[in-house]
Write an enzyme that holds these catalytic residues in place. Structure first.
Site, PDB file in Angstrom:
ATOM      1  N   SER A  83     -22.500  91.584 -20.137  1.00 53.53           N
ATOM      2  CA  SER A  83     -23.360  92.756 -20.028  1.00 53.53           C
ATOM      3  C   SER A  83     -24.832  92.340 -19.947  1.00 53.53           C
ATOM      4  O   SER A  83     -25.228  91.660 -19.004  1.00 53.53           O
ATOM      5  CB  SER A  83     -23.081  93.705 -21.198  1.00 53.53           C
ATOM      6  OG  SER A  83     -23.670  94.965 -20.988  1.00 53.53           O
ATOM      7  N   ASP A  86     -14.484 100.429 -16.819  1.00 55.75           N
ATOM      8  CA  ASP A  86     -15.696 100.285 -17.627  1.00 55.75           C
ATOM      9  C   ASP A  86     -16.601 101.500 -17.415  1.00 55.75           C
ATOM     10  O   ASP A  86     -17.083 101.741 -16.308  1.00 55.75           O
ATOM     11  CB  ASP A  86     -16.409  98.994 -17.200  1.00 55.75           C
ATOM     12  CG  ASP A  86     -17.609  98.635 -18.038  1.00 55.75           C
ATOM     13  OD1 ASP A  86     -18.306  99.545 -18.520  1.00 55.75           O
ATOM     14  OD2 ASP A  86     -17.864  97.420 -18.191  1.00 55.75           O
ATOM     15  N   HIS A 138     -15.361  97.768 -21.083  1.00 57.62           N
ATOM     16  CA  HIS A 138     -16.538  96.932 -21.346  1.00 57.62           C
ATOM     17  C   HIS A 138     -16.393  96.116 -22.637  1.00 57.62           C
ATOM     18  O   HIS A 138     -17.305  95.386 -22.999  1.00 57.62           O
ATOM     19  CB  HIS A 138     -17.768  97.841 -21.456  1.00 57.62           C
ATOM     20  CG  HIS A 138     -19.085  97.155 -21.211  1.00 57.62           C
ATOM     21  ND1 HIS A 138     -19.473  96.694 -19.966  1.00 57.62           N
ATOM     22  CD2 HIS A 138     -20.113  96.852 -22.048  1.00 57.62           C
ATOM     23  CE1 HIS A 138     -20.680  96.145 -20.050  1.00 57.62           C
ATOM     24  NE2 HIS A 138     -21.092  96.224 -21.302  1.00 57.62           N
TER      25      HIS A 138
END
Length: 293
Positions: A152, A234, A271
């Site tokens: 991320s 996600d 995620h």
């Protein structure tokens, strides 16, 4: 800048150390990091290093505990460094007001806005300071063999550290990979918020140094080794925070094929660390190809 050992845990016949030290790059604050050393590391046998950069709200502990990296790294004889995601305890007004800016959200840059520039220098902290203090402590790591990966916000950090290293000719890292990276931050809300706060020049300053999609356009024919995974389930991908397609298009338009820049959509994954741990071993093996070459 001498290291103080906070803890050590045996794992996969290696050891996971937690250290702290007073960080000059972070304005004199105490900084923590975790370092996994495989069992084959010794004074006479230095091992290559893989650095993992974590995402928003994380500390140095999340990926070390949940990433499923230590076992594969132990088998490959590779050390893994887990830095923190921001300075802690700076006391800058507003640094704890939101989860996506300030503490836990350093965005892997060197701040140029005077309000933040004394402490928020994670770029220097990770690329220069940590290798210096680790080497000075006599820890058996071969810094001539480094690669980097992240998740991320940390995927953004890993990609930009690597691409800037290639562009500068320094080639600090042999390869890079990322899980659900913020791949085009000048065009997403997370990146725009971070850059407007940390950088005097805002998004336009970031475009030159801190956006993987913009950086890959400038590479030309330099050989690269890049792997990106993201999950189609996600929610942050669906909200347009990650934009991996933009990065892939820029790489293809620059002339990179799937052997040099591979971006994989993983059906249904989200995620979380469930996603990261599923593909963690794959990423360690990817880097081993270059670290052990």
């Amino acid at each position: 800048m001498s290291l103080e050992q906070v803890s050590v845990n045996k794992a996969f016949d290696g050891q996971l150390f937690k250290y702290k030290f007073k960080s000059a790059a972070l304005g004199g604050l105490s900084a923590n990091f975790n370092l996994f050393l495989p069992g084959n590391a010794s004074e006479g046998s230095k091992v290559p290093l893989l650095t993992f950069l974590s995402g928003l709200t994380c500390t140095e502990d999340n990926a070390a505990q949940k990433g499923h990296f230590l076992g594969p790294a132990a088998k490959e004889g590779i050390a893994i460094l887990f830095p923190d995601t921001s300075p802690r305890g700076a006391g800058v007004e507003g640094e704890t007001d939101s989860w996506d800016f300030g503490v836990g959200a350093g965005f892997y840059l060197n701040a140029t806005d005077p309000k933040w520039s004394k402490h928020y220098n994670m770029l220097t902290h990770i690329t220069l300071e940590l290798p210096q203090v680790i080497e000075a402590a006599g820890i058996p790591i071969d810094f001539k063999r480094q690669s980097i990966f992240g998740h991320s916000m940390g995927g953004h950090g890993a990609l930009t550290f690597y691409l800037n290293s290639v562009l500068s000719g320094e080639k600090r890292y042999r390869s890079v990979s990322a899980f659900a990276p913020i791949a085009n931050p000048v065009n997403c809300a997370w990146g725009q918020k971070a850059f407007a706060g940390y950088l005097q020049g805002g998004v336009e300053e970031a475009r030159e140094r801190y956006d993987a999609t913009e950086l890959v356009k400038r590479l030309g024919k330099e050989p690269v080794h890049i792997l990106v995974d993201y999950g189609t389930g996600d929610n942050f991908y669906k909200q347009g925070q990650l934009l991996p397609e933009n990065f892939l298009k820029a790489a293809r338009d620059t002339g990179y094929d799937e052997f040099q820049v591979r971006v994989r959509a993983q059906e249904g994954y989200d995620h979380s660390y469930f996603f990261i741990s599923t593909f963690g071993e794959d990423h360690v093996h990817f880097h081993a190809n270059f670290l052990k070459a």
